[in-house]
Design an enzyme around this catalytic site. Structure first.
Site, short mmCIF file in Angstrom:
data_model
loop_
_atom_site.label_atom_id
_atom_site.label_comp_id
_atom_site.label_asym_id
_atom_site.label_seq_id
_atom_site.Cartn_x
_atom_site.Cartn_y
_atom_site.Cartn_z
N GLU A 93 0.84 -1.20 0.00
CA GLU A 93 0.00 0.00 0.00
C GLU A 93 0.87 1.25 0.00
OE1 GLU A 93 -2.89 -0.37 3.20
OE2 GLU A 93 -3.08 -2.50 2.79
N CYS A 113 5.35 -6.25 7.84
CA CYS A 113 6.46 -5.74 8.66
C CYS A 113 6.75 -6.74 9.77
CB CYS A 113 6.11 -4.37 9.25
SG CYS A 113 7.47 -3.67 10.22
N CYS A 120 0.11 -0.75 15.49
CA CYS A 120 0.20 -0.56 14.04
C CYS A 120 -0.42 -1.74 13.30
CB CYS A 120 1.67 -0.41 13.66
SG CYS A 120 1.95 -0.44 11.89
N SER A 191 11.63 6.76 8.22
CA SER A 191 11.17 6.60 9.60
C SER A 191 11.59 5.22 10.11
CB SER A 191 9.64 6.72 9.65
OG SER A 191 9.20 6.50 10.96
N SER A 214 10.39 6.52 15.66
CA SER A 214 9.11 6.24 16.31
C SER A 214 9.39 5.76 17.74
CB SER A 214 8.37 5.17 15.50
OG SER A 214 7.16 4.84 16.14
N CYS A 333 -1.54 7.04 9.44
CA CYS A 333 -0.35 6.42 10.02
C CYS A 333 -0.71 5.18 10.85
CB CYS A 333 0.32 7.44 10.92
SG CYS A 333 1.79 6.81 11.67
S1 SF4 Z 1 5.01 1.14 13.07
FE1 SF4 Z 1 6.44 0.80 11.37
S2 SF4 Z 1 7.98 -0.57 12.27
FE2 SF4 Z 1 6.22 -0.69 13.63
S3 SF4 Z 1 5.03 -2.47 12.87
FE3 SF4 Z 1 4.23 -0.60 11.86
S4 SF4 Z 1 5.30 -0.50 9.92
FE4 SF4 Z 1 6.48 -1.88 11.25
#
Ligand code: SF4
Length: 344
Positions: A93, A113, A120, A191, A214, A333
């Protein structure tokens, strides 16, 4: 047999391919310009090429390594999310964000990820595979071909970019290069969730980029509960390395801080975040969580955001509140990955 993706070829390789098809060398230059200057991805629209050459290219090659399979425009017109299908069927995406003065592309570096941040959605769907450099630049070319004049690229889509270091930086080199996309270095941001191996490579390679970190929580024990990466990549060591990295150049760091109700928004948590920002001379970008049924956290109220902003400002640390664009299309986000979930 899968087609040869032209985006995967360097210029000499494209020349070899074109001359191998029996066309003169200058045709390679024409094709290159159609792709990288005019952002044309359809061979039929490359009208300076002979019809026979176009037919040969269509039969054996493709420009992009992915097809757009879904487009979702936000109701408030601030963003469009694209779902792209790669040649092996994997889905990724990307999001185009329309800001007042510019257009930004939020790009993916991995399909899924492996980092598993608990707030997330990409973390929830898990890791599928790394993206190649041309699958990364393919997102940018797709955005241009869709008619968006992209000025900024942020690696904040699916994936931890520093865990796909070689492909991400091969892609960034092309994004920056005037021979390819010509987007200036200061307009590209990576990031990271704080991957020590990757930060050490940035230092060793003297790779100076705009970086965002982050944080999740500045307290290590509390951070580990929402960002398991903390266990092997302690925030103290990450901060020390970031400090070393920042001293090597004049780029500024941004601390990304996603607000989670009853988890990291209390005054004590913010009081622990402030010294980190001061040590790294960083700006804090506060993002309220985008709620999703698969995420076990809630966002905070407007009042809490105001209180946090005041607490950070009173400490003389620059702070911005990220506006939640595209929330209704799961383009905000931490919300990428919807395409990997089974449809009801
Ligand atoms: S915030 Fe970024 S590093 Fe963390 S799980 Fe989501 S995509 Fe992966």
């Amino acid at each position: 047999m899968s087609k040869q993706c032209l985006l995967a070829l360097a210029y000499p390789e494209l020349e070899t391919l074109i001359t191998g098809m029996g066309s003169p060398r200058f045709v390679a230059k024409q094709v290159w310009e159609w792709i990288y200057s005019k952002h044309v991805v359809d061979f039929d629209a490359m009208h300076t090429l002979k019809k026979g050459t176009r037919e040969q290219l269509k039969a054996t090659c493709c420009v992009l390594p992915s097809d757009v399979v879904e487009r979702h425009a936000a109701g408030d017109k601030t963003a469009i999310k694209y779902v792209l299908k790669l040649q092996d069927g994997q889905l990724i995406e990307m999001v185009v964000l329309f800001e007042k003065t510019h257009t930004t592309l939020c790009i993916s570096s991995q399909s899924g990820c492996p980092v598993d941040c608990k707030f997330c959605l990409t973390g929830v769907v898990g890791f599928k595979r790394q993206l190649t450099a041309h699958e990364i630049t393919g997102q940018l070319l797709t955005a241009f071909a869709e008619g968006h004049p992209i000025q900024n690229v942020v690696f904040m889509g699916m994936g931890e970019p520093l865990m796909n270091y070689d492909n991400v930086f091969a892609a960034i080199d092309q994004i920056n290069s005037p021979e390819y996309f010509g987007i200036g270095k200061r307009h590209v941001t990576v990031s990271t969730s704080g991957y020590i191996v990757g930060i050490k490579r940035l230092i060793a390679d003297k790779r100076f980029i705009n970086l965002a970190f982050s944080v999740g929580h500045a307290n290590p024990e509390k951070r580990a509960k929402i960002m398991p990466i903390e266990t092997r990549n302690p925030i103290f060591e990450v901060s020390r390395l970031l400090h070393q990295y920042l001293k090597m150049h004049n780029r500024k760091l941004t601390l990304e801080y996603t607000l989670l109700e009853n988890t990291n928004e209390d005054s004590q948590a913010i009081a622990e975040l402030i010294p980190l920002a001061k040590y790294l001379e960083a700006k804090i970008n506060v993002i309220n969580l985008n709620p999703h049924s698969k995420i076990p956290f809630s966002p905070v109220s407007e009042g809490v955001i105001k209180r946090i902003r005041a607490q950070i400002k009173d400490a003389d640390v620059p702070v911005t509140i990220r506006f939640r664009r595209g929330q209704d299309i799961a383009a905000a986000c931490g919300q990428l990955g919807e395409s990997h979930l089974e449809k009801p």
